[in-house]
Write a protein that holds these residues in place. Sequence first.
Motif, PDB file in Angstrom:
ATOM      1  N   GLY A   1      -3.595  -8.767  -7.960  1.00 31.76           N
ATOM      2  CA  GLY A   1      -2.955  -8.059  -9.031  1.00 31.76           C
ATOM      3  C   GLY A   1      -2.819  -6.747  -8.683  1.00 31.76           C
ATOM      4  N   ALA A   2      -2.362  -5.917 -10.246  1.00 31.90           N
ATOM      5  CA  ALA A   2      -1.847  -4.760 -10.516  1.00 31.90           C
ATOM      6  C   ALA A   2      -2.345  -4.140 -10.936  1.00 31.90           C
ATOM      7  N   SER A   3      -3.644  -2.873 -10.865  1.00 32.50           N
ATOM      8  CA  SER A   3      -4.109  -1.967 -11.854  1.00 32.50           C
ATOM      9  C   SER A   3      -3.492  -0.626 -12.119  1.00 32.50           C
ATOM     10  N   ASP A   4      -2.152   0.228 -10.933  1.00 32.80           N
ATOM     11  CA  ASP A   4      -1.642   1.008 -11.387  1.00 32.80           C
ATOM     12  C   ASP A   4      -0.131   0.613  -9.903  1.00 32.80           C
ATOM     13  N   VAL A   5       0.765   1.510 -10.460  1.00 31.90           N
ATOM     14  CA  VAL A   5       1.950   1.961 -10.244  1.00 31.90           C
ATOM     15  C   VAL A   5       2.164   1.470  -8.633  1.00 31.90           C
ATOM     16  N   GLN A   6       1.520   1.960  -7.893  1.00 27.26           N
ATOM     17  CA  GLN A   6       1.273   1.665  -7.149  1.00 27.26           C
ATOM     18  C   GLN A   6       1.153  -0.135  -5.895  1.00 27.26           C
ATOM     19  N   ASP A   7       0.267  -0.661  -7.468  1.00 26.08           N
ATOM     20  CA  ASP A   7      -0.017  -2.059  -6.384  1.00 26.08           C
ATOM     21  C   ASP A   7       1.162  -2.858  -7.791  1.00 26.08           C
ATOM     22  N   LEU A   8       2.244  -2.228  -8.094  1.00 25.10           N
ATOM     23  CA  LEU A   8       3.902  -3.035  -8.527  1.00 25.10           C
ATOM     24  C   LEU A   8       4.941  -2.667  -7.536  1.00 25.10           C
ATOM     25  N   ASN A   9       5.388  -4.087  -7.452  1.00 22.19           N
ATOM     26  CA  ASN A   9       6.571  -3.495  -6.437  1.00 22.19           C
ATOM     27  C   ASN A   9       8.145  -2.719  -6.624  1.00 22.19           C
ATOM     28  N   TRP A  10       8.532  -2.716  -6.046  1.00 26.39           N
ATOM     29  CA  TRP A  10       9.421  -1.139  -6.413  1.00 26.39           C
ATOM     30  C   TRP A  10      10.588  -2.191  -7.172  1.00 26.39           C
ATOM     31  N   VAL A  11      10.979  -2.891  -6.827  1.00 24.30           N
ATOM     32  CA  VAL A  11      11.550  -3.555  -8.550  1.00 24.30           C
ATOM     33  C   VAL A  11      11.613  -3.367  -9.521  1.00 24.30           C
ATOM     34  N   GLN A  12      10.115  -3.481  -9.394  1.00 25.76           N
ATOM     35  CA  GLN A  12       9.253  -3.492 -10.861  1.00 25.76           C
ATOM     36  C   GLN A  12       9.643  -1.368 -11.220  1.00 25.76           C
ATOM     37  N   LEU A  13       9.118  -1.311 -10.779  1.00 22.70           N
ATOM     38  CA  LEU A  13       9.364   0.114 -10.752  1.00 22.70           C
ATOM     39  C   LEU A  13      10.550   0.685 -10.692  1.00 22.70           C
ATOM     40  N   LEU A  14      11.881   0.013 -10.332  1.00 26.94           N
ATOM     41  CA  LEU A  14      13.489   0.491 -10.813  1.00 26.94           C
ATOM     42  C   LEU A  14      13.138   0.257 -12.156  1.00 26.94           C
ATOM     43  N   ASN A  15      12.164  -0.945 -13.127  1.00 23.11           N
ATOM     44  CA  ASN A  15      12.643  -1.684 -13.946  1.00 23.11           C
ATOM     45  C   ASN A  15      12.147  -0.615 -14.786  1.00 23.11           C
ATOM     46  N   ALA A  16      11.517   0.033 -14.591  1.00 21.54           N
ATOM     47  CA  ALA A  16      10.701   1.075 -15.809  1.00 21.54           C
ATOM     48  C   ALA A  16      11.259   2.490 -15.941  1.00 21.54           C
ATOM     49  N   TYR A  17      12.445   3.297 -14.516  1.00 27.23           N
ATOM     50  CA  TYR A  17      13.339   4.084 -14.733  1.00 27.23           C
ATOM     51  C   TYR A  17      14.391   3.135 -15.608  1.00 27.23           C
ATOM     52  N   THR A  18      14.752   2.178 -15.509  1.00 20.87           N
ATOM     53  CA  THR A  18      16.211   1.951 -15.849  1.00 20.87           C
ATOM     54  C   THR A  18      16.030   1.646 -17.708  1.00 20.87           C
ATOM     55  N   CYS A  19      14.917   1.411 -18.096  1.00 23.51           N
ATOM     56  CA  CYS A  19      14.379   1.381 -19.418  1.00 23.51           C
ATOM     57  C   CYS A  19      15.463   1.837 -20.403  1.00 23.51           C
ATOM     58  N   THR A  20      15.714   1.331 -20.984  1.00 19.20           N
ATOM     59  CA  THR A  20      16.939   2.388 -22.215  1.00 19.20           C
ATOM     60  C   THR A  20      16.535   2.487 -23.653  1.00 19.20           C
ATOM     61  N   GLU A  21      14.713   2.546 -23.916  1.00 16.36           N
ATOM     62  CA  GLU A  21      14.469   2.130 -25.030  1.00 16.36           C
ATOM     63  C   GLU A  21      14.762   1.530 -26.000  1.00 16.36           C
ATOM     64  N   CYS A  22      15.833   0.992 -26.112  1.00 21.35           N
ATOM     65  CA  CYS A  22      16.061   0.525 -27.223  1.00 21.35           C
ATOM     66  C   CYS A  22      15.463  -0.949 -28.155  1.00 21.35           C
ATOM     67  N   GLY A  23      14.515  -1.171 -28.003  1.00 21.42           N
ATOM     68  CA  GLY A  23      13.505  -1.868 -28.453  1.00 21.42           C
ATOM     69  C   GLY A  23      13.911  -3.718 -28.707  1.00 21.42           C
ATOM     70  N   ARG A  24      14.877  -4.436 -28.193  1.00 23.38           N
ATOM     71  CA  ARG A  24      15.321  -4.897 -28.577  1.00 23.38           C
ATOM     72  C   ARG A  24      14.439  -6.047 -27.561  1.00 23.38           C
ATOM     73  N   CYS A  25      13.587  -5.437 -27.127  1.00 24.87           N
ATOM     74  CA  CYS A  25      12.295  -6.927 -26.222  1.00 24.87           C
ATOM     75  C   CYS A  25      11.501  -6.292 -27.345  1.00 24.87           C
ATOM     76  N   THR A  26      11.131  -5.384 -27.979  1.00 24.62           N
ATOM     77  CA  THR A  26       9.584  -5.142 -28.680  1.00 24.62           C
ATOM     78  C   THR A  26       9.866  -5.803 -30.167  1.00 24.62           C
ATOM     79  N   SER A  27      11.545  -6.295 -30.932  1.00 25.04           N
ATOM     80  CA  SER A  27      11.970  -6.454 -31.583  1.00 25.04           C
ATOM     81  C   SER A  27      11.534  -7.819 -31.799  1.00 25.04           C
ATOM     82  N   SER A  28      12.094  -8.588 -30.384  1.00 26.74           N
ATOM     83  CA  SER A  28      12.830 -10.271 -30.479  1.00 26.74           C
ATOM     84  C   SER A  28      10.926 -10.730 -30.263  1.00 26.74           C
ATOM     85  N   CYS A  29       9.379  -9.487 -29.527  1.00 26.99           N
ATOM     86  CA  CYS A  29       8.698 -10.039 -29.069  1.00 26.99           C
ATOM     87  C   CYS A  29       7.989 -10.822 -30.687  1.00 26.99           C
ATOM     88  N   PRO A  30       7.394 -12.407 -29.899  1.00 24.06           N
ATOM     89  CA  PRO A  30       6.559 -12.402 -31.027  1.00 24.06           C
ATOM     90  C   PRO A  30       5.568 -12.453 -31.190  1.00 24.06           C
TER      91      PRO A  30
END
Length: 440
Positions: free
Chosen positions: A291-320
């Motif tokens: 698993g992962a406890s820090d950013v170096q444990d995540l894969n590079w696509v997940q880190l690319l995801n983090a930099y790409t986040c638009t902070e639009c909040g659509r994910c959070t507004s749809s999260c049950p």
Amino acid sequence: MIALLSPLFFALVLSIGIGVFVRNIRKISRNIQLGQPIDRSDNPAARWKNMALIALGQSKMVKRPVAGILHVIVYLGFIIINIEVLEIITDGLVGTHRAFSGLGIVYSILIGSFEVLAALVLVAILIFYIRRNGIKLQRFVSNDLKGWPKSDANYILYFELVLMSLFLFMNAADYHLQNLGVSHYKAVGSFPVSQFISPVFNGMNETWVVLLERSAWWLHIIGILIFLNYLYFSKHLHILLAFPNTFYADLNAKGQLSNLATVTQEVKLMLDPNADPYAAPAGDAPVSKFGASDVQDLNWVQLLNAYTCTECGRCTSSCPANITGKKLSPRKIMMDTRDRLEEVGKNIDANNGVFVPDNKSLLHDYITPEELWACTSCNACVEECPVNISPLSIIIDMRRYLVMEQSAAPQSLNAMMANIENNAAPWPYNQQDRLNWAKE
């Protein structure tokens, strides 16, 4: 007439702006490469299609029509209007004025289209500002948007407002000088919007109009270079990263979770009657962490995801989980990952390219177990994201660390896993009694 500033000075300004941008992009690339390797080279045709439809075509943005259409207008304005930047750069380096005017009617159509789009962008910016600061939609006033994220979103709107206004003001002054027949300002182009602004220059000294036109021209290109380098600090980095992010997104069905290769190998050995359980593992070296406890444990696509986040909040507004009052916010998961990754990158920069342990980690210092265990794994956040980010993959990897490295699963989950181990089912019933319910 005031002489045009030297093309050499323009080249210097341009070089500095692009040089700083390249340096920042290299930092981002270095940070992303801190992630674990993962192969995303499969099915290139589907990947190119995803990038064309989602990043370029904005197909997921328009699922929410109001914000989607406004975003498309601003996006098109940003892409198309900045075609004129090529002309500005050419003029600046060569010392010409409207170098592409030789295109004739095509040039007039382009300039006219740019102006209409610029006007539409100004309207869209006003609506965005009202939605974010006036109406205060719920997804824009959450706790995870307090401070810098809120300011950043408004700074971007101010940037766009100034750049579009400078563009129209520059054209209005140019149009006025063309009508006066001033040398160097040849009559070219179509100005359907700025022609209505140009009367403000009536009666003004010609030299002052030239000075204002040149000032707007310089401020416009310098503003673009400043904006380009501001992206490094902003959520609007997705303008650039949305394309690789959608290309390298997971193509598997959303309900399909990846398995840890070492665990899969262990299960296969357990099921193989001919396998020697005491044999030394073959192939790759054993995994040091599950698993992962820090950013170096995540894969590079997940880190690319983090930099790409638009902070639009659509994910959070749809999260049950979030809707029902739980602490989890998928947007915060991505923002925390990016913030921790930036912290690690600065640590490396400060220590001559080597990461010095700082007694901090993504888990606990940024993201709490309470947030992770609130997730229902429903993939609503993945479905809603307009640029194919997967907060769930980070949540799952961090949960794996809690369970497999720290044995820190909630009691209810531990009870379920014990039942599966003992009874081959999540329920506390003997296997022989599992069908008794049907007799009632």
